[in-house]
Design a protein around this motif. Sequence first.
Motif, mmCIF file in Angstrom:
data_model
loop_
_atom_site.group_PDB
_atom_site.id
_atom_site.type_symbol
_atom_site.label_atom_id
_atom_site.label_comp_id
_atom_site.label_asym_id
_atom_site.label_seq_id
_atom_site.Cartn_x
_atom_site.Cartn_y
_atom_site.Cartn_z
ATOM 1 N N ILE A 140 0.833 -1.206 0.000
ATOM 2 C CA ILE A 140 0.000 0.000 0.000
ATOM 3 C C ILE A 140 0.868 1.256 0.000
ATOM 4 O O ILE A 140 0.569 2.243 -0.684
ATOM 5 C CB ILE A 140 -0.933 -0.003 1.220
ATOM 6 C CG1 ILE A 140 -1.894 -1.200 1.142
ATOM 7 C CG2 ILE A 140 -1.733 1.292 1.313
ATOM 8 C CD1 ILE A 140 -2.698 -1.424 2.407
ATOM 9 N N LEU A 141 1.971 1.209 0.750
ATOM 10 C CA LEU A 141 2.825 2.385 0.903
ATOM 11 C C LEU A 141 3.633 2.684 -0.359
ATOM 12 O O LEU A 141 3.676 3.836 -0.827
ATOM 13 C CB LEU A 141 3.781 2.180 2.083
ATOM 14 C CG LEU A 141 4.851 3.255 2.309
ATOM 15 C CD1 LEU A 141 4.203 4.593 2.631
ATOM 16 C CD2 LEU A 141 5.805 2.832 3.417
ATOM 17 N N LEU A 142 4.267 1.672 -0.938
ATOM 18 C CA LEU A 142 5.227 1.897 -2.006
ATOM 19 C C LEU A 142 4.891 1.211 -3.326
ATOM 20 O O LEU A 142 4.908 1.834 -4.384
ATOM 21 C CB LEU A 142 6.626 1.431 -1.546
ATOM 22 C CG LEU A 142 7.227 2.148 -0.338
ATOM 23 C CD1 LEU A 142 8.533 1.479 0.070
ATOM 24 C CD2 LEU A 142 7.448 3.619 -0.645
ATOM 25 N N MET A 143 4.590 -0.089 -3.259
ATOM 26 C CA MET A 143 4.467 -0.857 -4.493
ATOM 27 C C MET A 143 3.253 -0.440 -5.321
ATOM 28 O O MET A 143 3.344 -0.319 -6.550
ATOM 29 C CB MET A 143 4.409 -2.348 -4.176
ATOM 30 C CG MET A 143 4.484 -3.241 -5.413
ATOM 31 S SD MET A 143 5.977 -2.985 -6.419
ATOM 32 C CE MET A 143 7.238 -3.665 -5.350
ATOM 33 N N SER A 238 -2.228 11.397 -4.338
ATOM 34 C CA SER A 238 -1.361 10.214 -4.358
ATOM 35 C C SER A 238 -0.283 10.304 -3.280
ATOM 36 O O SER A 238 0.088 9.296 -2.666
ATOM 37 C CB SER A 238 -0.715 10.050 -5.738
ATOM 38 O OG SER A 238 0.035 11.199 -6.085
ATOM 39 N N TYR A 239 0.212 11.520 -3.016
ATOM 40 C CA TYR A 239 1.216 11.692 -1.969
ATOM 41 C C TYR A 239 0.596 11.499 -0.579
ATOM 42 O O TYR A 239 1.225 10.948 0.328
ATOM 43 C CB TYR A 239 1.852 13.074 -2.066
ATOM 44 C CG TYR A 239 2.540 13.328 -3.389
ATOM 45 C CD1 TYR A 239 3.773 12.733 -3.677
ATOM 46 C CD2 TYR A 239 1.959 14.144 -4.352
ATOM 47 C CE1 TYR A 239 4.396 12.952 -4.891
ATOM 48 C CE2 TYR A 239 2.574 14.369 -5.570
ATOM 49 C CZ TYR A 239 3.795 13.765 -5.841
ATOM 50 O OH TYR A 239 4.413 13.971 -7.048
ATOM 51 N N LEU A 240 -0.640 11.953 -0.423
ATOM 52 C CA LEU A 240 -1.325 11.795 0.857
ATOM 53 C C LEU A 240 -1.677 10.327 1.120
ATOM 54 O O LEU A 240 -1.735 9.894 2.277
ATOM 55 C CB LEU A 240 -2.590 12.653 0.875
ATOM 56 C CG LEU A 240 -2.327 14.162 0.832
ATOM 57 C CD1 LEU A 240 -3.626 14.923 0.590
ATOM 58 C CD2 LEU A 240 -1.667 14.635 2.116
ATOM 59 N N MET A 241 -1.888 9.561 0.045
ATOM 60 C CA MET A 241 -2.109 8.133 0.222
ATOM 61 C C MET A 241 -0.868 7.448 0.764
ATOM 62 O O MET A 241 -0.952 6.455 1.488
ATOM 63 C CB MET A 241 -2.523 7.502 -1.115
ATOM 64 C CG MET A 241 -3.880 7.971 -1.620
ATOM 65 S SD MET A 241 -5.236 7.569 -0.495
ATOM 66 C CE MET A 241 -5.326 5.813 -0.745
ATOM 67 N N ILE A 242 0.298 7.983 0.436
ATOM 68 C CA ILE A 242 1.540 7.451 0.990
ATOM 69 C C ILE A 242 1.581 7.706 2.495
ATOM 70 O O ILE A 242 2.075 6.866 3.266
ATOM 71 C CB ILE A 242 2.768 8.078 0.293
ATOM 72 C CG1 ILE A 242 2.803 7.628 -1.170
ATOM 73 C CG2 ILE A 242 4.054 7.705 1.005
ATOM 74 C CD1 ILE A 242 3.915 8.260 -1.990
ATOM 75 N N VAL A 243 1.029 8.846 2.932
ATOM 76 C CA VAL A 243 0.933 9.127 4.372
ATOM 77 C C VAL A 243 0.080 8.064 5.058
ATOM 78 O O VAL A 243 0.441 7.542 6.122
ATOM 79 C CB VAL A 243 0.346 10.532 4.613
ATOM 80 C CG1 VAL A 243 0.085 10.766 6.098
ATOM 81 C CG2 VAL A 243 1.274 11.609 4.063
ATOM 82 N N ALA A 244 -1.066 7.739 4.450
ATOM 83 C CA ALA A 244 -1.924 6.687 5.007
ATOM 84 C C ALA A 244 -1.204 5.351 5.020
ATOM 85 O O ALA A 244 -1.280 4.588 5.993
ATOM 86 C CB ALA A 244 -3.219 6.579 4.193
ATOM 87 N N GLY A 245 -0.469 5.062 3.932
ATOM 88 C CA GLY A 245 0.283 3.814 3.867
ATOM 89 C C GLY A 245 1.370 3.736 4.915
ATOM 90 O O GLY A 245 1.597 2.676 5.521
ATOM 91 N N ALA A 246 2.047 4.863 5.166
ATOM 92 C CA ALA A 246 3.075 4.888 6.206
ATOM 93 C C ALA A 246 2.458 4.616 7.575
ATOM 94 O O ALA A 246 3.025 3.894 8.403
ATOM 95 C CB ALA A 246 3.787 6.248 6.206
ATOM 96 N N GLY A 247 1.271 5.181 7.799
ATOM 97 C CA GLY A 247 0.569 4.904 9.042
ATOM 98 C C GLY A 247 0.246 3.430 9.186
ATOM 99 O O GLY A 247 0.363 2.852 10.273
ATOM 100 N N MET A 248 -0.146 2.789 8.079
ATOM 101 C CA MET A 248 -0.483 1.374 8.128
ATOM 102 C C MET A 248 0.730 0.507 8.447
ATOM 103 O O MET A 248 0.620 -0.494 9.161
ATOM 104 C CB MET A 248 -1.114 0.944 6.801
ATOM 105 C CG MET A 248 -2.506 1.523 6.586
ATOM 106 S SD MET A 248 -3.230 1.029 5.008
ATOM 107 C CE MET A 248 -4.769 1.971 5.055
ATOM 108 N N VAL A 249 1.892 0.894 7.913
ATOM 109 C CA VAL A 249 3.122 0.163 8.228
ATOM 110 C C VAL A 249 3.408 0.237 9.728
ATOM 111 O O VAL A 249 3.690 -0.770 10.383
ATOM 112 C CB VAL A 249 4.312 0.720 7.422
ATOM 113 C CG1 VAL A 249 5.618 0.093 7.891
ATOM 114 C CG2 VAL A 249 4.116 0.460 5.932
ATOM 115 N N VAL A 250 3.337 1.446 10.276
ATOM 116 C CA VAL A 250 3.579 1.640 11.711
ATOM 117 C C VAL A 250 2.524 0.900 12.531
ATOM 118 O O VAL A 250 2.841 0.227 13.526
ATOM 119 C CB VAL A 250 3.571 3.145 12.065
ATOM 120 C CG1 VAL A 250 3.631 3.347 13.578
ATOM 121 C CG2 VAL A 250 4.731 3.849 11.379
#
Length: 383
Positions: A140-143, A238-250
Amino acid sequence: MTKQLFPLALGGLAIGTTEFIIMGLLPDVASSIDVSIPVAGHLISAYAFGVVIGAPTLVALSAKFPPKSILIVLMILFTIFNAFSIIAPDYNTLLMSRFFAGLPHGAFFGVGTVVATKLAQKGKEAQAISSMFTGLTVAILLMVPFVTFIGHNLHWRYAFGIVSLLGLLTILSLYLWLPKLKPLKTVTFKEELEFFKTIKAWHILTIVAIGFGGLFAWFSYIAPLLIHVSQFDASQVSYLMIVAGAGMVVGNIMGGYLADKKDPATATIMLLSFMVISLILVFFLSENKIISILLTFICGALAMSIGTPINMVMLKSAKHSEMLAAAFMQAAFNVANSLGAFFGGIPLFFGLSFSYPSLVGAFMAGTGALLCIIFYKKYQQSF
């Protein structure tokens, strides 16, 4: 993460990528195969339907075999069916390939969940499960953003080529690094099903379908929320979705840690309760851009943190039926996806703003927390 658990995480990366890339590529796919975007949206539903059907069915058919062999075969099926999407000549063929690609999804995570607990150090079973789901969060974060970019700028079929390559790498890593374990099944399929004749089993699945549905009520409409309520430019989403993805990783890491330190039912109640608060704050405060970004991270973290504890609740409850139970959990998560998107969209149907799906999500997460409290009071001796 140990080398033994890495193949499970890589499988999660492949599965997470194929599940979510179609959402970002819908306009490209629709244009290419000459259908409308709403019709192309059925490709998402077909995959989810495949997950619900395949999770318990494939586990039931394969449970007597060694888990390493099961996971390799499931990933072979995953790779073949995703490869069909590369060459699908028309909508109907692509629809079928998406359905069949979804079949191994839940079974892989179901078997992988039990395998992860077997490979874990004592007292760190939940963290081992979260290691497997790290692949999903990294997807979700990168791929997904990367593959979506490739698919949009070259051709959407390249995206499924990358997914198929990830499938091949997973097969290789499973063969090389996953230890050989004895078959996990210790009872007959009929005996496994006995657990699902109990209220306890369906109580847990209902917690997932409703409580976790709160995440999808928010996440399904996050793009229009950020654009129309928080007033971000569409190019920034799309950049804000990376924020959500980073939250999911944490959150995935946090959930595994909490589930090992506390009993998993208590951890689930606590995290669902925090989710309720966060989604209510989204409803009231999303007009502020800075707060909106912060809440996007927090909600992503809380949403993903719930997965491991509730899986541990199921595994501790389903003695001798762990694999089938874990597979049913994957089906329940996909039901949560559908319910969250459906109920979250109801306020929009009546012309309310895009902040209202988060309020629906808060209600669903709150209902899930209440159901979990009732479950804990009734079965707390199990933990």
